[in-house]
Design a protein around this motif. Structure first.
Motif, PDB file in Angstrom:
ATOM      1  N   LEU A  80       0.390  -1.699   0.139  1.00  0.00           N
ATOM      2  CA  LEU A  80      -0.272   0.261   0.175  1.00  0.00           C
ATOM      3  C   LEU A  80       0.367   1.397   0.230  1.00  0.00           C
ATOM      4  O   LEU A  80       1.693   1.218   0.546  1.00  0.00           O
ATOM      5  CB  LEU A  80      -0.801  -0.100   0.724  1.00  0.00           C
ATOM      6  CG  LEU A  80      -2.298   0.687   1.343  1.00  0.00           C
ATOM      7  CD1 LEU A  80      -3.332   0.991   0.605  1.00  0.00           C
ATOM      8  CD2 LEU A  80      -2.633   0.723   2.397  1.00  0.00           C
ATOM      9  N   LEU A  81       0.187   1.850  -0.103  1.00  0.00           N
ATOM     10  CA  LEU A  81       1.335   3.926  -0.846  1.00  0.00           C
ATOM     11  C   LEU A  81       1.481   3.976   0.462  1.00  0.00           C
ATOM     12  O   LEU A  81       0.550   4.442   1.607  1.00  0.00           O
ATOM     13  CB  LEU A  81       0.004   4.462  -1.858  1.00  0.00           C
ATOM     14  CG  LEU A  81       0.398   4.312  -2.786  1.00  0.00           C
ATOM     15  CD1 LEU A  81      -0.625   5.569  -3.472  1.00  0.00           C
ATOM     16  CD2 LEU A  81       1.677   4.049  -3.943  1.00  0.00           C
ATOM     17  N   LEU A  82       2.565   4.620   0.691  1.00  0.00           N
ATOM     18  CA  LEU A  82       2.930   5.150   2.495  1.00  0.00           C
ATOM     19  C   LEU A  82       2.071   6.195   2.391  1.00  0.00           C
ATOM     20  O   LEU A  82       1.494   6.848   3.420  1.00  0.00           O
ATOM     21  CB  LEU A  82       4.151   5.986   2.039  1.00  0.00           C
ATOM     22  CG  LEU A  82       5.322   4.168   2.765  1.00  0.00           C
ATOM     23  CD1 LEU A  82       6.771   5.225   2.566  1.00  0.00           C
ATOM     24  CD2 LEU A  82       5.440   3.910   3.491  1.00  0.00           C
ATOM     25  N   SER A  83       1.288   7.233   1.874  1.00  0.00           N
ATOM     26  CA  SER A  83       0.117   7.865   1.658  1.00  0.00           C
ATOM     27  C   SER A  83      -1.344   7.808   2.183  1.00  0.00           C
ATOM     28  O   SER A  83      -1.398   8.545   3.079  1.00  0.00           O
ATOM     29  CB  SER A  83       0.275   9.222   0.604  1.00  0.00           C
ATOM     30  OG  SER A  83      -0.272   8.067  -0.993  1.00  0.00           O
ATOM     31  N   LYS A  84      -1.457   6.506   2.336  1.00  0.00           N
ATOM     32  CA  LYS A  84      -2.914   6.100   2.427  1.00  0.00           C
ATOM     33  C   LYS A  84      -2.206   6.035   3.718  1.00  0.00           C
ATOM     34  O   LYS A  84      -3.129   5.949   4.947  1.00  0.00           O
ATOM     35  CB  LYS A  84      -2.785   4.328   1.838  1.00  0.00           C
ATOM     36  CG  LYS A  84      -3.619   5.358   0.439  1.00  0.00           C
ATOM     37  CD  LYS A  84      -5.016   4.509   0.260  1.00  0.00           C
ATOM     38  CE  LYS A  84      -5.598   4.992  -1.275  1.00  0.00           C
ATOM     39  NZ  LYS A  84      -6.190   4.297  -2.078  1.00  0.00           N
ATOM     40  N   TRP A  85      -1.035   4.799   3.873  1.00  0.00           N
ATOM     41  CA  TRP A  85      -0.622   5.055   6.055  1.00  0.00           C
ATOM     42  C   TRP A  85      -0.994   5.959   6.877  1.00  0.00           C
ATOM     43  O   TRP A  85      -1.071   5.985   7.543  1.00  0.00           O
ATOM     44  CB  TRP A  85       0.999   4.200   5.423  1.00  0.00           C
ATOM     45  CG  TRP A  85       0.725   2.735   5.801  1.00  0.00           C
ATOM     46  CD1 TRP A  85       1.077   1.655   4.186  1.00  0.00           C
ATOM     47  CD2 TRP A  85       0.239   1.464   6.400  1.00  0.00           C
ATOM     48  NE1 TRP A  85       0.852   0.459   4.296  1.00  0.00           N
ATOM     49  CE2 TRP A  85       0.338   0.274   5.279  1.00  0.00           C
ATOM     50  CE3 TRP A  85      -0.103   1.184   7.985  1.00  0.00           C
ATOM     51  CZ2 TRP A  85       0.481  -1.196   6.631  1.00  0.00           C
ATOM     52  CZ3 TRP A  85       0.282   0.560   8.193  1.00  0.00           C
ATOM     53  CH2 TRP A  85      -0.306  -0.966   7.243  1.00  0.00           C
ATOM     54  N   TYR A  86      -0.430   6.790   5.804  1.00  0.00           N
ATOM     55  CA  TYR A  86       0.120   8.229   6.713  1.00  0.00           C
ATOM     56  C   TYR A  86      -1.243   8.690   7.316  1.00  0.00           C
ATOM     57  O   TYR A  86      -1.918   9.253   8.274  1.00  0.00           O
ATOM     58  CB  TYR A  86       0.842   9.877   5.902  1.00  0.00           C
ATOM     59  CG  TYR A  86       1.846   9.207   7.013  1.00  0.00           C
ATOM     60  CD1 TYR A  86       2.914   7.289   6.379  1.00  0.00           C
ATOM     61  CD2 TYR A  86       3.509   9.404   7.120  1.00  0.00           C
ATOM     62  CE1 TYR A  86       3.969   7.402   6.767  1.00  0.00           C
ATOM     63  CE2 TYR A  86       4.709   9.629   6.947  1.00  0.00           C
ATOM     64  CZ  TYR A  86       4.747   8.339   6.957  1.00  0.00           C
ATOM     65  OH  TYR A  86       6.319   7.682   7.015  1.00  0.00           O
TER      66      TYR A  86
END
Length: 160
Positions: A80-86
């Protein structure tokens, strides 16, 4: 950090990765296995958006291991993209009474199982096993203790 600040600061995966690297290694990048300072940065071209573009390789003769900034974190082995994680971290931390995986999946526009996985790993990372337990007298706000009281009238009848 407010949700609007998170969306501005972490728009791309590169920005998220740079922030993670800076917070994980404030002085210089170190090998996650042997701790050596001598590492080389490998930038690869990815045909899909799910593969990390930056890797590091230890230059120590006995190690020579490749690693990424996400290794050893909650982001490790996640496509998963880190932007979604953040965004998920910001939503879960900001929510007053937490957030269900279904609501998180609606906010992030992802699968329910993905949202459940995110929420589970974020909550697990927030647990501090070594934190001291509360003792003595303390005050809390917005507390509800108990349930329905017995013996009070309900629908014109009393309960026995």
């Amino acid at each position: 950090m407010k949700l609007i600040d998170v969306t501005k600061a972490f728009q791309s995966d590169e920005q998220c990765l740079a922030y993670l690297e800076a917070s994980r290694w404030p002085d210089c990048v170190r090998c996650t296995t042997c701790g050596a300072k001598e590492v080389s940065k490998i930038t690869r071209v990815s045909k899909t958006k799910n593969v990390r573009t930056q890797l590091y390789q230890c230059l120590e003769k006995t190690c020579k291991r490749q690693f990424s900034a996400t290794e050893g974190t909650i982001f490790h082995k996640s496509h998963l993209l880190l932007s979604k994680w953040y965004m998920a971290i910001a939503l879960l931390v900001d929510a007053k009474k937490s957030m269900s995986a279904l609501q998180l999946s609606r906010h992030l526009d992802c699968n329910y199982r993905t949202a459940w996985y995110l929420a589970h790993r974020i909550r697990e990372a927030m647990v501090d096993a070594n934190a001291p337990k509360l003792t003595g007298v303390f005050e809390m706000d917005e507390t509800y203790i108990g349930g329905k009281q017995r013996g009070h009238k309900q629908n014109g009848r009393t309960k026995t």
